[in-house]
Design an enzyme around this catalytic site. Structure first.
Site, PDB file in Angstrom:
ATOM      1  N   ARG A 183    -113.497  -0.376  38.211  1.00 45.11           N
ATOM      2  CA  ARG A 183    -112.713   0.868  39.356  1.00 45.11           C
ATOM      3  C   ARG A 183    -113.916   1.110  40.522  1.00 45.11           C
ATOM      4  O   ARG A 183    -113.957   1.237  40.950  1.00 45.11           O
ATOM      5  CB  ARG A 183    -113.202   1.880  38.177  1.00 45.11           C
ATOM      6  N   ASN A 213    -101.301   4.088  46.092  1.00 43.10           N
ATOM      7  CA  ASN A 213    -102.689   3.735  46.571  1.00 43.10           C
ATOM      8  C   ASN A 213    -102.932   2.431  45.959  1.00 43.10           C
ATOM      9  O   ASN A 213    -104.084   2.177  45.398  1.00 43.10           O
ATOM     10  CB  ASN A 213    -103.926   5.367  45.729  1.00 43.10           C
ATOM     11  N   GLU A 221    -103.827  -0.810  27.286  1.00 42.26           N
ATOM     12  CA  GLU A 221    -102.587  -1.134  28.737  1.00 42.26           C
ATOM     13  C   GLU A 221    -102.998  -2.672  28.818  1.00 42.26           C
ATOM     14  O   GLU A 221    -101.549  -3.065  28.559  1.00 42.26           O
ATOM     15  CB  GLU A 221    -103.565  -0.718  30.177  1.00 42.26           C
ATOM     16  N   HIS A 229    -103.084   0.230  40.468  1.00 41.37           N
ATOM     17  CA  HIS A 229    -104.734   0.520  38.846  1.00 41.37           C
ATOM     18  C   HIS A 229    -105.796   0.150  37.958  1.00 41.37           C
ATOM     19  O   HIS A 229    -106.022  -0.891  38.367  1.00 41.37           O
ATOM     20  CB  HIS A 229    -102.928   0.420  38.112  1.00 41.37           C
ATOM     21  N   LYS A 239     -99.716  -2.471  42.890  1.00 37.83           N
ATOM     22  CA  LYS A 239     -98.867  -1.314  43.189  1.00 37.83           C
ATOM     23  C   LYS A 239     -97.512  -1.520  44.131  1.00 37.83           C
ATOM     24  O   LYS A 239     -97.925  -1.881  45.009  1.00 37.83           O
ATOM     25  CB  LYS A 239     -98.897  -0.030  42.866  1.00 37.83           C
ATOM     26  N   TYR A 266     -98.166   6.032  31.726  1.00 38.51           N
ATOM     27  CA  TYR A 266     -99.080   6.956  31.961  1.00 38.51           C
ATOM     28  C   TYR A 266     -98.581   8.147  31.404  1.00 38.51           C
ATOM     29  O   TYR A 266     -98.689   9.300  31.864  1.00 38.51           O
ATOM     30  CB  TYR A 266     -97.950   7.229  33.911  1.00 38.51           C
TER      31      TYR A 266
HETATM   32  P1  RTP Z   1    -104.381   5.129  37.963  1.00 37.54           P
HETATM   33  O1  RTP Z   1    -104.586   5.691  37.007  1.00 37.54           O
HETATM   34  O2  RTP Z   1    -103.283   5.015  39.173  1.00 37.54           O
HETATM   35  O3  RTP Z   1    -105.324   3.661  38.790  1.00 37.54           O
HETATM   36  O4  RTP Z   1    -104.940   6.321  39.131  1.00 37.54           O
HETATM   37  P2  RTP Z   1    -106.476   6.823  38.344  1.00 37.54           P
HETATM   38  O5  RTP Z   1    -106.748   6.540  37.663  1.00 37.54           O
HETATM   39  O6  RTP Z   1    -107.337   6.374  39.381  1.00 37.54           O
HETATM   40  O7  RTP Z   1    -105.434   8.424  38.674  1.00 37.54           O
HETATM   41  P3  RTP Z   1    -105.194   9.066  36.917  1.00 37.54           P
HETATM   42  O8  RTP Z   1    -105.564  10.608  37.600  1.00 37.54           O
HETATM   43  O9  RTP Z   1    -105.413   8.620  36.782  1.00 37.54           O
HETATM   44  O10 RTP Z   1    -103.672   9.392  37.719  1.00 37.54           O
HETATM   45  C1  RTP Z   1    -102.719   8.155  37.668  1.00 37.54           C
HETATM   46  C2  RTP Z   1    -101.708   8.117  39.083  1.00 37.54           C
HETATM   47  O11 RTP Z   1    -101.065   9.625  39.444  1.00 37.54           O
HETATM   48  C3  RTP Z   1    -101.501  10.111  41.013  1.00 37.54           C
HETATM   49  N1  RTP Z   1    -102.111  11.066  41.174  1.00 37.54           N
HETATM   50  N2  RTP Z   1    -101.420  12.128  41.877  1.00 37.54           N
HETATM   51  N3  RTP Z   1    -102.235  15.747  41.785  1.00 37.54           N
HETATM   52  C4  RTP Z   1    -101.745  14.618  42.516  1.00 37.54           C
HETATM   53  O12 RTP Z   1    -101.041  14.972  42.473  1.00 37.54           O
HETATM   54  C5  RTP Z   1    -102.010  13.245  41.520  1.00 37.54           C
HETATM   55  N4  RTP Z   1    -103.090  13.032  40.944  1.00 37.54           N
HETATM   56  C6  RTP Z   1    -102.984  11.618  40.273  1.00 37.54           C
HETATM   57  C7  RTP Z   1    -102.322   9.227  42.085  1.00 37.54           C
HETATM   58  O13 RTP Z   1    -101.435   7.998  42.255  1.00 37.54           O
HETATM   59  C8  RTP Z   1    -102.785   8.396  40.545  1.00 37.54           C
HETATM   60  O14 RTP Z   1    -103.565   7.009  40.964  1.00 37.54           O
HETATM   61 MG    MG Z   2    -105.273   6.546  35.468  1.00 33.72          MG
END
Ligand code: RTP
Ligand code: MG
Length: 140
Positions: A87, A114, A128, A117, A11, A51
């Site tokens: 993951r 973070n 994806e 992804h 990212k 997203y």
């Molecule tokens: P990613 O898709 O980016 O790999 O991250 P992830 O699966 O660990 O988390 P996900 O739930 O898919 O969320 C995507 C990205 O959105 C941001 N996020 N912010 N409550 C919040 O403020 C919030 N929730 C999610 C995070 O940057 C996350 O990586």
């Molecule tokens: Mg995710």
């Protein structure tokens, strides 16, 4: 165990801090093989589409703005149980909760910035990967 493919993105917070090489090294050290890779500066439309599952959530606009703030590196990684193994390698979404030694624990700045992804299921990985790559760009 089966060979799987997963989609990874390095990212903007990581590309801006010159962390591409260090993060690629983590992938390879973990036994994931790079099957495809490119650097892209996502458009707003590309980031929103990627997203789409989060559309309508409070953080969506900020997430998209972040993802288009600098170039990213998009990869297809290959390995045994690659989706789950990757993951595990990146760690929890919130770096404060990520285990020591995970990429997010070691490099991420906060919940939004973070660093990486990873696809969250084999079905997401398939969608994806197809979002960014055509078959001829994936070296199996
Ligand atoms: P990613 O898709 O980016 O790999 O991250 P992830 O699966 O660990 O988390 P996900 O739930 O898919 O969320 C995507 C990205 O959105 C941001 N996020 N912010 N409550 C919040 O403020 C919030 N929730 C999610 C995070 O940057 C996350 O990586
Ligand atoms: Mg995710």
């Amino acid at each position: 165990m089966a060979i799987e493919y997963t989609l990874s993105i390095i990212k903007p917070d990581a590309t801006k801090r010159n962390l591409i090489g260090k993060i690629l090294n983590r992938f390879e050290e973990a036994g994931l093989r790079i099957a495809a890779m490119k650097m892209v500066h996502l458009t707003q439309q590309q980031a929103e589409g990627f997203y789409a599952e989060h559309e309508g959530k409070a953080f969506f606009a900020d997430l998209v703005a972040f993802m288009i703030s600098a170039p990213v590196v998009v990869l297809v990684l290959e390995g045994e149980s690659a989706v789950q193994n990757y993951r595990d390698l990146i760690g929890a979404t919130n770096p404060e909760e990520a285990r020591s030694g995970t990429i997010r624990h070691d490099f991420a700045l906060n919940y939004r910035y973070n660093s990486v992804h990873g696809s969250d299921s084999p079905e997401s990985a398939q969608r994806e990967i197809a979002y960014f790559f055509v078959e001829q760009e994936i070296f199996k």
